[in-house]
Design a protein around this motif. Structure first.
Motif, mmCIF file in Angstrom:
data_model
loop_
_atom_site.group_PDB
_atom_site.id
_atom_site.type_symbol
_atom_site.label_atom_id
_atom_site.label_comp_id
_atom_site.label_asym_id
_atom_site.label_seq_id
_atom_site.Cartn_x
_atom_site.Cartn_y
_atom_site.Cartn_z
ATOM 1 N N PRO A 338 0.841 -1.192 0.000
ATOM 2 C CA PRO A 338 0.000 0.000 0.000
ATOM 3 C C PRO A 338 0.879 1.246 0.000
ATOM 4 O O PRO A 338 2.046 1.184 0.372
ATOM 5 C CB PRO A 338 -0.780 -0.120 1.306
ATOM 6 C CG PRO A 338 0.018 -1.021 2.164
ATOM 7 C CD PRO A 338 0.787 -1.927 1.257
ATOM 8 N N SER A 339 0.333 2.357 -0.437
ATOM 9 C CA SER A 339 1.122 3.590 -0.430
ATOM 10 C C SER A 339 0.203 4.754 -0.100
ATOM 11 O O SER A 339 -1.015 4.615 -0.130
ATOM 12 C CB SER A 339 1.733 3.810 -1.811
ATOM 13 O OG SER A 339 0.699 4.004 -2.756
ATOM 14 N N CYS A 366 -2.341 6.237 8.464
ATOM 15 C CA CYS A 366 -1.886 6.224 7.072
ATOM 16 C C CYS A 366 -0.440 6.684 6.984
ATOM 17 O O CYS A 366 0.350 6.184 6.185
ATOM 18 C CB CYS A 366 -2.733 7.186 6.234
ATOM 19 S SG CYS A 366 -4.363 6.566 5.850
ATOM 20 N N LEU A 369 2.880 4.838 6.498
ATOM 21 C CA LEU A 369 3.404 4.488 5.172
ATOM 22 C C LEU A 369 4.594 5.369 4.790
ATOM 23 O O LEU A 369 5.326 5.052 3.859
ATOM 24 C CB LEU A 369 2.295 4.575 4.117
ATOM 25 C CG LEU A 369 1.145 3.569 4.326
ATOM 26 C CD1 LEU A 369 -0.047 3.906 3.435
ATOM 27 C CD2 LEU A 369 1.618 2.150 4.061
ATOM 28 N N ARG B 45 -5.181 1.191 0.340
ATOM 29 C CA ARG B 45 -4.264 2.218 -0.132
ATOM 30 C C ARG B 45 -3.419 1.727 -1.304
ATOM 31 O O ARG B 45 -2.207 1.686 -1.220
ATOM 32 C CB ARG B 45 -3.356 2.670 1.013
ATOM 33 C CG ARG B 45 -4.102 3.113 2.254
ATOM 34 C CD ARG B 45 -4.566 4.556 2.159
ATOM 35 N NE ARG B 45 -5.486 4.872 3.232
ATOM 36 C CZ ARG B 45 -6.811 4.786 3.127
ATOM 37 N NH1 ARG B 45 -7.373 4.401 1.999
ATOM 38 N NH2 ARG B 45 -7.580 5.091 4.132
ATOM 39 N N GLY B 47 -3.093 -1.239 -2.443
ATOM 40 C CA GLY B 47 -2.582 -2.603 -2.330
ATOM 41 C C GLY B 47 -3.472 -3.578 -3.096
ATOM 42 O O GLY B 47 -4.458 -3.184 -3.717
#
Ligand SMILES: Cc1ncc(C[n+]2csc(CCOP(=O)(O)OP(=O)(O)O)c2C)c(N)n1
Lengths: 602, 192
Positions: A338-339, A366, A369, B45, B47
């Protein structure tokens, strides 16, 4: 009655409504968050709210129970660590109106910092715990929990897991029971835990546990299923379902109430079979009770099945050598970590930390990240609130050794309200010198955008007074050097960081800009790269923005449909090769959220 | 009837959970017992996201077993490869002819394999490659690619088409219904 496909979390919410619950509180956390998000569907009948953290939510639910109201409080597994203090007291106090505590564990750590088995808490706090294996049971068990809570004068835990919370299956819907009369009646000897009272309450707790153990033997959700073979499977939670896949002909004892353990029922089951497989996720809780209850029986448990991660029919079968290990096809496929989103207001801050070569002490959200490449600017993440306190410990230990370093702690707004404020009080009180950066995106983003005390709105959608972080810090805690900066202003953030890091005094920087996902999708002008000017220096790639990649010539390329035109890459490009596709178009950086809030007027 | 399994995979934001919800509703209406699972959380996010649906007379586990899944519906090519080990030897892979580079690939830390389709062909009982994103864009909205893929899946499953259409009509907001019905038909009638 109608049947609907519900997730376990939706089923818990429905169960709360059917059980006549009128009060619900929680702090969000995957995989528990959707329970309260679904309870607001019933807001005519149930008052619900977010607490600042799990401890406040638990205490609020306990207070509601004092009035005779039926109350539910929900949290993820680590949330119960935060709420453990009131949990143990609530066990002594008991429940006037039912008190149902839902803990959603995360075996496999799909989105958590650890895997812990919260049935241990039920044992330690001497409370009954229910474990549903699908959505129907999740709903039914809320109703059972309410009954047990009021009949035995005890809070009742329900242990969900990621798989039961986030799986959907058919649920039969029922009617709502009438809630009880609500009135606050003082009950000093139960609710004021002065040692004299608490000693008597402890006696009551031990008595209660004995009665619950007898009850457990005949509780209808502790089910004995006769099979064709003399093989036994003892299971709880979703592991029961995996067991049914692997052992179609075995006898099952399925425990909906694993604690207190139904000893007599288990002994009857043990007499029916030659050996017993125990299937449960994480720790050997029912296994240990089973071994004590039938020491001579062959019992196969965590000596064979893994303590780590989630169970599945594959894991059960492979542990017993019934199926070859996973062939591993696809193992070499590049990962998809994820980013931060394109336009995330946390990006510019972490980019600046990289430029200044600072490894921040981090927290959970978040913004964690920001620890991943290419930003790579956070070297600790412990638990919610730990950024500020861990940093203070590092600072003081170094100081004592005659070394000085200036540390930077990074924390999100929701995390700050959750448990950052007390840490900051420690900094002031103990004359810390560090810089605390609060990334204020006005929302609890990581868990799917829940309101928090800084959002200006409550769970049930009412306007609320916004707690102003800058004021709280500057006027409330008296931190003189507290400043606010826009999350999209790359240079301003850097200058402020440099200045405050050089200051031998504590300081706070609030980086403010609403989460990009709170803005309505509008025709934001995207950024574009001028191929002629781009030198392939890759500076913009260091933002880790998902909209930016490179083309076949190694020049930067911006995906216009992903770009939200935050303008951060335009500011970092050393060659001025990036600009807005439409200079006169709509630019998010000059927009107030009020004007472009989701659902707001055009 | 033996329990059957469907695995839907792709990237966060591609409408995977909407697709698996729709599918579960169809199966429930067709009279099956249904269990669906999905993974939320960090996957939102950017992924990878995976959702599984199992149906039959009596379904226990919501998860399919490795090597025993009947249908894989992949919204992105690399994701098909990531999950193909779940496929049964006679299973069908339906894959969107669409590449979404993971961030490590975009940033040059990893490479996107060039032979995804060839690898899938070797492993699948049947492979259907469909330009669902392209088809949806031509219909006017890339976001409808999930319904194109659902249409393709529907064409391979033995469930009355009327049930699929009924569920679409019930679930899709009125202003998007026409687009989604077209998207469904394009997938349903797709010939490679
Ligand atoms: C004790 C505890 N409760 C809940 C969570 C789940 N959780 C992880 S991050 C987060 C909130 C982060 O919100 P914020 O600090 O505002 O940062 P953002 O994600 O918005 O950047 C929550 C609730 C947790 N990890 N630990």
């Amino acid at each position: 009655m109608a049947k609907e496909l519900l997730s376990g979390n939706e089923a818990i919410a429905r169960g709360a409504w059917e059980a006549g619950i009128t009060f619900a509180a929680a702090y969000p956390g995957t995989p528990s968050t959707e329970i309260l998000e679904n309870i607001i569907r019933y807001q005519e009948d149930i008052y619900s709210q977010w607490g600042s953290n799990e401890k406040t939510a638990m205490e609020e639910a306990l207070g509601a129970s004092f009035t005779g109201a039926r109350a539910i409080v929900t949290m993820k597994h680590v949330g119960l660590n935060v709420a453990a203090d009131p949990l143990f007291s609530a066990s002594y106090i008991g429940a006037t109106g039912a008190l149902v505590i839902v803990s959603a564990d995360d075996p496999g750590m799909h989105s958590s910092q650890n895997e812990q088995d919260n049935r241990h808490y039920a044992v330690a706090a001497k409370l009954p715990v229910l474990e549903p294996s699908d959505s129907q049971e999740a709903k039914d068990m809320v109703l059972e929990a309410v009954k047990i809570s009021e009949a035995f004068d005890t809070p009742v835990m329900i242990r969900m897991t990621t798989r039961t919370s986030h799986s959907r299956s058919a649920v039969e819907l029922g009617e709502r029971q009438a809630p009880p009369e609500i009135e606050y009646k003082s009950d000093f000897s139960k609710r004021n835990l002065l040692p004299g009272n608490a000693r008597r309450r402890h006696v009551a707790v031990e008595e209660r546990l004995k009665k619950l153990a007898v009850f457990s033997d005949s509780f209808p959700f502790n089910v004995l299923i006769q099979g064709r073979e003399r093989i036994g499977v003892l299971a709880s939670g979703v592991s029961y379902q995996y067991g049914r896949e692997v052992f179609p002909d075995a006898c099952f004892l399925k425990l909906g109430l694993p604690y207190p353990f139904p000893i007599e029922l288990f002994r009857r089951f043990a007499a029916m079979v030659d050996k017993i497989y125990v299937l449960e996720e994480n720790d050997p809780i029912i296994e240990n009770f089973a071994r004590l209850a039938a020491p001579d029986k062959e019992i196969i448990g965590k000596d064979v099945f893994p303590l780590l991660g989630e169970m599945s029919q594959d894991v059960v079968a492979a542990s017993l050598g019934l199926k070859p290990a996973d062939p591993g096809i696809g193992a070499g496929v590049p990962g998809r970590p994820p980013s931060l989103c394109a336009g995330c207001p946390h990006t510019a801050f972490f980019y600046n930390l990289g430029i200044l070569k600072v490894q921040s002490k981090g927290d959970i959200g978040c913004y964690t990240l920001g620890a991943l490449p290419p930003l790579s600017a956070m070297d600790t993440c412990v638990d919610m609130g730990a950024s500020i306190t861990v940093q203070l410990g590092i600072e003081k230990a170094l100081e004592k050794a005659g070394k000085t370093t200036k540390q930077v702690a990074v924390i999100g707004d929701s995390t700050f309200f959750h448990s950052g404020i007390t840490g900051l009080v420690d900094v002031i009180y103990n004359q810390g010198k560090s810089t605390v950066v609060i990334l204020d995106n006005s929302i609890t983003a990581m868990t799917g955008h829940q309101e928090n005390p800084g959002s200006g709105r409550t769970l049930m959608g009412q306007e609320a007074r916004r707690v102003d972080i800058l004021k709280l810090v500057r006027d409330g805690l008296g931190i003189e050097h507290a400043y606010e900066v826009d999350g999209y202003e790359v240079k301003a953030i850097r200058e402020l960081l440099k200045r405050e890091m050089a200051r031998p005094e504590p300081s706070v920087i609030v980086v403010r800009r609403p989460c990009i996902l709170l803005y309505r999708k509008a025709r934001w002008s995207p950024a574009v790269v001028d191929k002629e000017t781009c030198t392939s220096c890759k500076t913009c790639l260091r933002l880790g923005c998902p909209a930016i990649s490179t083309d076949a010539d190694g020049k930067s390329l911006i995906n216009a449909s992903l770009c939200s035109g935050c303008g951060v890459c335009i500011q970092v490009c050393p060659y001025k090769a990036i600009s807005f596709a439409d200079e006169k178009g709509l630019h998010i950086s000059s927009m107030t959220l009020e004007k472009y809030a989701k659902g707001g007027a055009q | 009837m033996k329990t059957q399994s469907i695995l839907i995979c792709g990237v966060g934001g591609q409408g995977i959970l909407t697709a698996s919800d729709l599918l579960s509703d169809v199966l429930l209406r067709a009279g099956f017992q249904v269990k669906k699972s999905e993974v939320h959380g960090m996957s939102q996010r950017g992924g990878d996201v995976v959702s599984t649906v199992r149906f039959g007379e009596q379904v226990f586990s919501p998860l399919p077993a490795v090597g025993e899944t009947d249908y894989i519906l992949a919204f992105e090519k690399l994701e098909a490869l990531r999950h193909v080990r779940y496929l049964s030897p006679r299973g069908i892979v339906m894959v969107n002819d669409f590449v979404w580079k993971p961030l490590p690939v975009a940033a040059g830390f990893a490479t996107y394999p060039g032979d995804v389709v060839e690898q899938l062909r070797k492993l699948a009982g049947e492979l259907v490659v469909i330009p669902a994103t392209g088809i949806a864009s031509e219909l006017g909205n890339e976001k409808a690619s999930n319904v194109v893929l659902i249409g393709l899946l529907a064409s391979r499953m033995k469930i009355d088409k009327a049930v699929w259409l009924e569920v679409l009509r019930k679930k899709v907001p009125p202003r998007l219904l026409e687009l989604n019905l077209k998207a469904f038909e394009s997938g349903y009638g797709f010939k490679a």
